[in-house]
Design an enzyme around this catalytic site. Structure first.
Site, PDB file in Angstrom:
ATOM      1  N   GLU A 288       3.095  -5.691   2.700  1.00 33.31           N
ATOM      2  CA  GLU A 288       4.084  -5.934   3.743  1.00 33.31           C
ATOM      3  C   GLU A 288       4.058  -7.407   4.156  1.00 33.31           C
ATOM      4  O   GLU A 288       2.983  -7.999   4.228  1.00 33.31           O
ATOM      5  CB  GLU A 288       3.804  -5.037   4.953  1.00 33.31           C
ATOM      6  CG  GLU A 288       3.897  -3.546   4.616  1.00 33.31           C
ATOM      7  CD  GLU A 288       3.620  -2.633   5.811  1.00 33.31           C
ATOM      8  OE1 GLU A 288       3.533  -3.151   6.949  1.00 33.31           O
ATOM      9  OE2 GLU A 288       3.486  -1.418   5.609  1.00 33.31           O
ATOM     10  N   HIS A 308       7.903  -0.808   9.100  1.00 25.11           N
ATOM     11  CA  HIS A 308       6.649  -0.495   9.802  1.00 25.11           C
ATOM     12  C   HIS A 308       6.848  -0.551  11.318  1.00 25.11           C
ATOM     13  O   HIS A 308       6.161  -1.291  12.038  1.00 25.11           O
ATOM     14  CB  HIS A 308       5.541  -1.449   9.374  1.00 25.11           C
ATOM     15  CG  HIS A 308       4.170  -0.863   9.547  1.00 25.11           C
ATOM     16  ND1 HIS A 308       3.105  -1.170   8.747  1.00 25.11           N
ATOM     17  CD2 HIS A 308       3.684   0.044  10.447  1.00 25.11           C
ATOM     18  CE1 HIS A 308       2.020  -0.506   9.139  1.00 25.11           C
ATOM     19  NE2 HIS A 308       2.357   0.242  10.174  1.00 25.11           N
TER      20      HIS A 308
END
Length: 342
Positions: A288, A308
């Site tokens: 990420e 997220h």
């Protein structure tokens, strides 16, 4: 008492200010994550550090000789060197369940978005598809009541984005802790049946109409949605792999708002390419932020993505701030701590 506070927070800091000198810095005032050196300079005389994402390393702990308590406003204090704190006899606080409602609600939202194709329909309209060039009205024929419809043919949005309902579908929940349990309650309100896989939950505890504990094999093969609510441990790493995905129904969806490590990402990509399942809805990823040319972004129109944000609500901040404040007050009074990491 000196408290260094670098955590995101909600509901105000009056409870902390009442306990002594309060220094607010870092992420708490919108600044980036602090470096190790910057954190040491800030907290070298602190009794308490309250953080969200700053790394509390062994070097930080040893450089703060007055430190008596470390608090992390997360459900898993992965950024705290727990062993280094224990060597100094410093308790570490965390906030279990502070984002359980937020994560559970996002899970249901992802399920709805996946099965009803909401992001695809929204994006199509924003691109100008299925729209008119000019503002016009349709005349109603004599004898009929006004009818407002998009259009009716095989290319109409009614056909292109036709989806399914949650009612009477089976939701397989892997991990029936605080978040998984809340997801189950919300799903039951939609009229779903639940299959539960969790080695730490006894079948007798959840035995009621519409809810049943089962094996992972049955859960994957019999569920219309499989939702993951697991911590990342050596036992759960790679739990969802090619063999598991191969057994899913072709009209089923995989939902992951927990940890990316529990899914073998390459295997999920392969399963989507082979159309072993209808699609996926994901909030977490192996790396990420996502690479902009990742297959989830460029290749699949049946994968719903969020960056997220399962726990990203204002209410979550209020909850974890209050939890840490209450336990800090217990610490000062010499009472047992409710949120100490063991």
């Amino acid at each position: 008492m000196k408290i260094v506070f670098t955590a995101e927070y909600g509901g105000g800091l009056d409870a902390f200010q009442a306990l002594g000198e309060l220094v607010v810095d870092g992420w708490a005032i919108g600044q980036p994550k602090l470096s190790e050196a910057a954190l040491i300079r800030l907290a070298e005389n602190a009794d308490v550090i309250v953080t969200s994402y700053d790394d509390i390393t062994a070097r930080v702990i040893e450089a703060c000789p007055h430190l008596r308590l470390i608090a992390c406003t997360r459900a898993n204090p992965v950024n705290i060197d727990i062993e280094a704190a224990r060597r100094r006899g410093i308790p570490v606080l965390y906030t279990p369940g502070r984002n359980a409602d937020a994560a559970a609600e996002l899970t249901l939202a992802l399920m709805l978005n996946a099965t009803r194709h909401i992001p695809q329909a929204h994006s199509a309209l924003k691109r100008g598809e299925f729209t008119r060039e000019t503002h016009t009205t349709t005349q109603t024929q004599a004898g009929l009541r006004q009818d407002v419809v998009w259009d009716v043919d095989k290319h109409s949005p009614y056909e292109v984005f036709k989806g399914g309902e949650l009612r009477n579908k089976t939701l397989g929940i892997i991990g029936y802790g605080s978040i998984g349990h809340r997801v189950g309650k919300l799903a039951r309100a939609f009229g779903m049946q639940l299959l539960i896989a969790d080695p730490y939950v006894a079948a007798e505890e959840i035995d009621e109409p519409g809810i049943r504990k089962t094996t992972l094999d049955e859960l994957f093969s019999q569920s219309d949605f499989v939702s993951l609510h697991l911590n990342s441990t050596p036992q759960t790493k790679g739990l969802v792999n090619l063999d598991r995905l191969r057994t899913m129904r072709p009209n089923a969806y995989l939902i992951n708002t927990s940890r990316a490590a529990v899914v073998v990402e390459a295997d999920l990509i392969a399963a989507l390419r082979e159309k072993w399942l209808a699609g996926a809805a994901l909030d977490v990823y192996d790396s990420e932020p996502l690479w902009r040319h990742h297959p989830f972004i460029t290749e699949f129109d049946n994968v719903v993505l969020t960056p997220h944000i399962a726990g990203a609500t204002r209410e979550t901040l209020v909850k974890h701030t209050a939890m840490i404040a209450a336990d800090l007050q217990r610490f000062i009074r010499g009472e047992p701590l409710l949120y100490e990491w063991k």
